[in-house]
Design an enzyme around this catalytic site. Structure first.
Site, PDB file in Angstrom:
ATOM      1  N   HIS A  22       0.553  -0.641  -0.136  1.00  0.00           N
ATOM      2  CA  HIS A  22       0.360  -0.111  -0.115  1.00  0.00           C
ATOM      3  C   HIS A  22       0.835   0.630   0.142  1.00  0.00           C
ATOM      4  O   HIS A  22       1.482   1.082   0.427  1.00  0.00           O
ATOM      5  CB  HIS A  22      -0.585   0.111   1.406  1.00  0.00           C
ATOM      6  CG  HIS A  22      -1.636   1.213   0.982  1.00  0.00           C
ATOM      7  ND1 HIS A  22      -1.979   1.585   2.873  1.00  0.00           N
ATOM      8  CD2 HIS A  22      -2.367   1.884   0.153  1.00  0.00           C
ATOM      9  CE1 HIS A  22      -2.800   3.287   2.610  1.00  0.00           C
ATOM     10  NE2 HIS A  22      -3.431   2.900   0.850  1.00  0.00           N
ATOM     11  N   ASP A  30       6.760   6.302 -22.233  1.00  0.00           N
ATOM     12  CA  ASP A  30       6.388   6.093 -23.307  1.00  0.00           C
ATOM     13  C   ASP A  30       8.040   6.165 -23.325  1.00  0.00           C
ATOM     14  O   ASP A  30       8.801   6.154 -22.979  1.00  0.00           O
ATOM     15  CB  ASP A  30       5.802   7.365 -23.995  1.00  0.00           C
ATOM     16  CG  ASP A  30       6.892   8.607 -23.505  1.00  0.00           C
ATOM     17  OD1 ASP A  30       7.970   8.867 -23.932  1.00  0.00           O
ATOM     18  OD2 ASP A  30       6.614  10.138 -23.224  1.00  0.00           O
ATOM     19  N   TYR A 129       4.880  12.621 -23.741  1.00  0.00           N
ATOM     20  CA  TYR A 129       4.111  12.175 -22.161  1.00  0.00           C
ATOM     21  C   TYR A 129       3.463  11.612 -22.153  1.00  0.00           C
ATOM     22  O   TYR A 129       2.905  12.013 -20.864  1.00  0.00           O
ATOM     23  CB  TYR A 129       3.882  14.469 -22.855  1.00  0.00           C
ATOM     24  CG  TYR A 129       4.553  14.978 -22.696  1.00  0.00           C
ATOM     25  CD1 TYR A 129       5.186  15.708 -21.122  1.00  0.00           C
ATOM     26  CD2 TYR A 129       4.920  15.793 -23.797  1.00  0.00           C
ATOM     27  CE1 TYR A 129       6.531  16.860 -21.435  1.00  0.00           C
ATOM     28  CE2 TYR A 129       5.962  16.803 -23.798  1.00  0.00           C
ATOM     29  CZ  TYR A 129       6.386  17.454 -22.660  1.00  0.00           C
ATOM     30  OH  TYR A 129       7.253  18.139 -22.652  1.00  0.00           O
ATOM     31  N   GLY A 130       3.445  10.226 -22.482  1.00  0.00           N
ATOM     32  CA  GLY A 130       3.008   9.333 -22.391  1.00  0.00           C
ATOM     33  C   GLY A 130       2.905   9.011 -21.135  1.00  0.00           C
ATOM     34  O   GLY A 130       2.965   7.623 -21.393  1.00  0.00           O
TER      35      GLY A 130
END
Length: 142
Positions: A22, A30, A129-130
Site C-alpha cells: 500500500h 512512453d 508525454y504518455g
C-alpha cells in the site's frame, strides 16, 4: 495460463504488482522516457502502447484513495495542455476509478517521483508525454 488475467501482464510485471505494498508506486511511460538511468526495476512493454498497458495494469491493481494516486506528466511549461495521449490515459484511469481526478506534475518532479517507484514500465507508446504514475491502494476487507 491464468483465467481473467490480461495476457500482456507477464510474470515479471504480475509479480511486481502483487508484491507492491500500500502506497508504493509504479510508472508507465512512453518509449522516449529516460528509464534506464532512473533506478527502479525496468519492465519493457514495447509491443503495447501506454493506454493499453494502463488498462491491463488497472485490471488488477487497486488504487490508493489519495488525491495524487494517479498522476500524469504535464507538458513542459503548459500544465493545463492535454495532449491526445494524456486524454487517452485519463480516459482509461476514469473507467477504472470513476470520479477520481488525475493529478499532474511538471516533467522534473514527475521523473523524481518515478525514480522512487518500485518499477518503470516502458511501453512502445510513440506519443511524447504518455507518462503516468499509479499508487497502489488496498483491497477492502469484508
Amino acid at each position: 495460463m491464468l483465467k481473467n488475467i490480461d495476457p500482456i501482464l507477464g510474470p515479471q510485471l504480475l509479480s511486481i504488482l502483487r508484491s507492491m505494498g500500500h502506497g508504493e508506486e509504479i510508472a508507465i511511460v512512453d518509449r522516449n522516457y529516460p528509464a534506464l538511468s532512473a533506478g527502479p526495476t525496468l519492465i519493457r512493454h514495447d509491443g503495447s502502447d501506454g493506454p493499453r498497458t494502463l488498462e491491463a495494469v488497472l485490471s488488477v491493481l487497486p488504487l490508493d484513495d489519495s488525491a495524487d494516486a494517479v498522476t500524469r506528466m504535464e507538458v513542459h511549461d503548459e500544465p493545463h495542455h492535454i495532449l491526445p495521449v494524456i486524454a487517452d490515459l485519463i480516459d482509461v484511469a476514469g473507467r477504472h476509478a470513476p470520479g477520481r481526478e488525475v493529478a499532474s506534475l511538471q516533467p522534473s518532479p514527475f521523473k523524481t517521483r518515478a525514480s522512487n517507484a518500485v518499477a518503470i514500465i516502458v511501453t512502445g507508446e510513440e506519443r511524447v508525454y504518455g507518462n503516468i504514475l499509479l499508487r497502489k491502494g488496498t483491497l477492502a476487507s469484508e
